[in-house]
Design a protein around this motif. Structure first.
Motif: not given
Length: 218
Positions: A1-14
């Motif tokens: 089993m492989k577990t990856l820890n994903l850090y999702l960041v919403r892009h900066g303000q445009t």
């Protein structure tokens, strides 16, 4: 089993964020506030050892990823892997349109007035389908087209031979993508009536390719 820890960041303000426009596959540059916000989340994540970094191939996502990676003190990655799989929903004819006007046109034929109404009665997937129905060119992504593309992005991460069990992975994401992921995988744990903040952090686990939500919009 492989577990990856994903850090999702919403892009900066445009600038499109300020103007309340649907951005989708279109792009506008980060504002100074957007740059500063990317630097702030970069500092928050500066001690997280990332084994990989991914983002959409839009300028706002690439710039945000590069700012975060520049601030990181414990990773060897300097550039993200950009790919179209990680793009925001494609809004077709409504790209660059005022958000409220676009969703009013999509909701109206169904006796509703906004995306909030659609989601409350149905789901974010239904909202995608309604927008495609309203698009005179029928180019906006419906939910099946959207997930076929986005799922390829998570498969790209899961199948990356350089990533191993327990690794941390940075992913620069988009507002409606984060809402769609929570709608699909969080089992009603979060209030999705407001968009996630620019520069906010959402964490997922990718367990043998399957998505599990850890926390949202922090």
């Amino acid at each position: 089993m492989k577990t990856l820890n994903l850090y999702l960041v919403r892009h900066g303000q445009t600038y499109y964020n300020i103007f309340n426009k649907l951005q989708g596959w279109s792009n506008s540059p980060l504002t100074q506030k957007g740059i500063d916000g990317a630097k702030n989340i970069g500092q928050r994540l500066s001690e997280v050892p990332f084994a990989g970094a991914f983002c959409s191939d839009t300028g706002r996502a690439i710039t945000t990823a590069e700012i975060i990676l520049d601030a990181n003190q414990v990773s060897q990655i300097s550039k993200p892997h950009s790919a179209p799989y990680f793009r925001e929903e494609f809004y077709g004819y409504y790209e660059g349109t005022d958000i409220n006007q676009a969703w009013y046109q999509a909701a109206g034929p169904h006796g509703l007035k906004s995306i909030g109404d659609i989601v409350e009665k149905y789901s974010f997937d239904t909202a995608k389908d309604f927008l495609k129905e309203a698009d005179p060119f029928s180019m906006a992504e419906d939910h099946a087209e959207y997930w076929q593309r986005v799922d390829q992005g998570f498969e790209l991460i899961n199948s990356d031979p350089s990533l191993h069990d327990g690794d941390n992975v940075l992913v620069i994401s988009h507002g409606n993508t984060l809402l769609s992921l929570m709608d699909r995988y969080a089992n009603g744990r979060y209030d999705l009536s407001e968009r996630p903040a620019n520069g906010s952090l959402t964490r997922l686990k990718l367990v043998d390719g399957k998505i599990e939500v850890v926390d949202y919009n922090k």
